[in-house]
Design a protein around this motif. Sequence first.
Motif, short mmCIF file in Angstrom:
data_model
loop_
_atom_site.label_atom_id
_atom_site.label_comp_id
_atom_site.label_asym_id
_atom_site.label_seq_id
_atom_site.Cartn_x
_atom_site.Cartn_y
_atom_site.Cartn_z
N PRO A 118 21.44 -2.41 -8.54
CA PRO A 118 20.33 -2.06 -8.27
C PRO A 118 19.71 -2.59 -6.85
O PRO A 118 19.76 -3.88 -6.58
CB PRO A 118 19.36 -2.17 -9.27
N ALA A 119 18.81 -1.95 -6.21
CA ALA A 119 17.95 -2.51 -4.93
C ALA A 119 16.61 -2.56 -5.11
O ALA A 119 16.01 -1.56 -5.76
CB ALA A 119 18.36 -1.76 -3.74
N ILE A 120 15.90 -3.64 -4.79
CA ILE A 120 14.62 -3.89 -5.26
C ILE A 120 13.96 -3.01 -4.29
O ILE A 120 12.71 -2.40 -4.77
CB ILE A 120 14.19 -5.18 -4.72
N ASP A 121 14.16 -2.58 -2.87
CA ASP A 121 13.39 -1.55 -2.32
C ASP A 121 13.28 -0.16 -2.90
O ASP A 121 12.14 0.18 -2.81
CB ASP A 121 14.21 -1.34 -0.87
N PHE A 122 14.15 0.16 -3.72
CA PHE A 122 14.02 1.51 -4.43
C PHE A 122 13.10 1.45 -5.16
O PHE A 122 12.19 2.39 -5.34
CB PHE A 122 15.53 1.77 -4.91
N VAL A 123 13.04 0.65 -6.24
CA VAL A 123 12.11 0.46 -7.25
C VAL A 123 10.63 0.38 -6.64
O VAL A 123 9.59 0.96 -6.98
CB VAL A 123 12.49 -0.47 -8.21
N MET A 124 10.28 -0.53 -5.81
CA MET A 124 9.10 -0.88 -5.23
C MET A 124 8.47 0.19 -4.54
O MET A 124 7.23 0.68 -4.62
CB MET A 124 9.27 -2.14 -4.29
N ALA A 125 9.37 0.82 -3.69
CA ALA A 125 9.00 1.87 -2.81
C ALA A 125 8.35 2.89 -3.76
O ALA A 125 7.34 3.87 -3.59
CB ALA A 125 9.81 2.52 -1.78
N GLY A 150 10.21 -2.58 0.80
CA GLY A 150 9.45 -2.43 -0.60
C GLY A 150 8.18 -2.87 -0.67
O GLY A 150 7.22 -2.22 -1.12
N LEU A 151 8.01 -4.23 -0.54
CA LEU A 151 6.79 -4.91 -0.96
C LEU A 151 5.87 -4.39 0.28
O LEU A 151 4.53 -4.33 -0.06
CB LEU A 151 7.23 -6.38 -0.87
N ALA A 152 6.39 -4.36 1.30
CA ALA A 152 5.46 -3.62 2.43
C ALA A 152 4.94 -2.20 2.08
O ALA A 152 3.69 -2.01 2.40
CB ALA A 152 6.19 -3.57 3.82
N ALA A 153 5.92 -1.46 1.44
CA ALA A 153 5.35 -0.31 1.04
C ALA A 153 4.16 -0.27 -0.05
O ALA A 153 3.31 0.46 0.04
CB ALA A 153 6.55 0.81 0.49
N ILE A 154 4.44 -1.29 -0.93
CA ILE A 154 3.33 -1.42 -1.96
C ILE A 154 2.01 -1.77 -1.06
O ILE A 154 0.80 -1.44 -1.59
CB ILE A 154 3.65 -2.52 -3.08
N GLY A 155 2.10 -2.82 -0.08
CA GLY A 155 0.87 -3.16 0.45
C GLY A 155 0.30 -1.89 1.10
O GLY A 155 -0.98 -1.74 1.13
N GLY A 158 -2.03 0.24 -0.73
CA GLY A 158 -3.16 -0.42 -1.39
C GLY A 158 -2.96 -1.28 -2.58
O GLY A 158 -3.89 -2.07 -3.08
N GLY A 159 -1.48 -1.44 -2.84
CA GLY A 159 -1.42 -2.53 -4.01
C GLY A 159 -1.55 -3.79 -3.66
O GLY A 159 -1.57 -4.40 -2.33
N LEU A 160 -1.24 -4.81 -4.65
CA LEU A 160 -1.56 -6.13 -4.71
C LEU A 160 -0.06 -6.67 -4.17
O LEU A 160 0.86 -6.48 -5.06
CB LEU A 160 -1.95 -6.94 -5.55
N THR A 161 0.20 -7.44 -3.20
CA THR A 161 1.41 -7.88 -2.87
C THR A 161 1.26 -9.44 -2.93
O THR A 161 0.71 -10.15 -2.45
CB THR A 161 1.89 -7.51 -1.37
N GLN A 181 7.92 -9.21 7.85
CA GLN A 181 7.44 -7.64 7.82
C GLN A 181 6.23 -7.29 7.78
O GLN A 181 5.77 -6.46 8.30
CB GLN A 181 8.50 -6.86 6.77
N ARG A 182 5.46 -7.84 6.52
CA ARG A 182 4.19 -7.48 6.35
C ARG A 182 3.35 -8.48 5.66
O ARG A 182 3.91 -8.98 4.71
CB ARG A 182 4.07 -6.26 5.71
#
Length: 207
Positions: A118-125, A150-155, A158-161, A181-182
């Motif tokens: 599994p990739a972290i980006d998939f689940v985070m985004a 993926g974490l950048a997408a959360i940010g 509007g989510g908390l990163t 990245q962000r």
Amino acid sequence: MNAPSYSPEQAALEGRAFEAVVIGASAGGVAALLEILPGLPADAPLPIVVVVHMMPNRPSHLAEVFAQRMAMAVVEAQDKQPLEAGTVYFAPSGYHLSVESERCFSLSCEPPHLFSRPAIDFVMASAADVYGPALVGVLLTGANHDGAAGLAAIGEAGGLTVVQDPGEAQVGVMPREAIRQRAPDLILPLRDIRHLLAALETTLEKR
């Protein structure tokens, strides 16, 4: 009268409510997770989704390992399974894990992303699309760049990163790339990430 003193993590939570947490880790991740997850209460009012990079073609035993150490329910995520409060979900080996709009999981066999499935980006985004500002994303130690986007997408949603302090991480590549990245909301050592997760429980229970 002096103004109340808030830690950075307390200030980041002020006036906010959250509905889910997504955590990503790679090299050194199991040890890091063992520092932040045990001790959370059995009745935690939100789901926690965890993706850890693992060797391909080998079954994951992470759910079993953590179930023996946690009061929360701990399971391996299944296709079409709804996300429920008070449960830690580990991504299974060999599949990408995503969160669907109905707040259930989907598993896919798309090619590895940054050498990982599994990739972290998939689940985070995907979780960012579903939960928006009600999502907390946490990225821990790791040796590649998966999770940074993926974490950048959360940010951006509007989510908390939250990123583990790279200087403390067993392998600092992943947290450093996320910071590059962000800029995350918080860069914390593991002990403060543990406190943050405990504060999330309190924040939601008082809603």
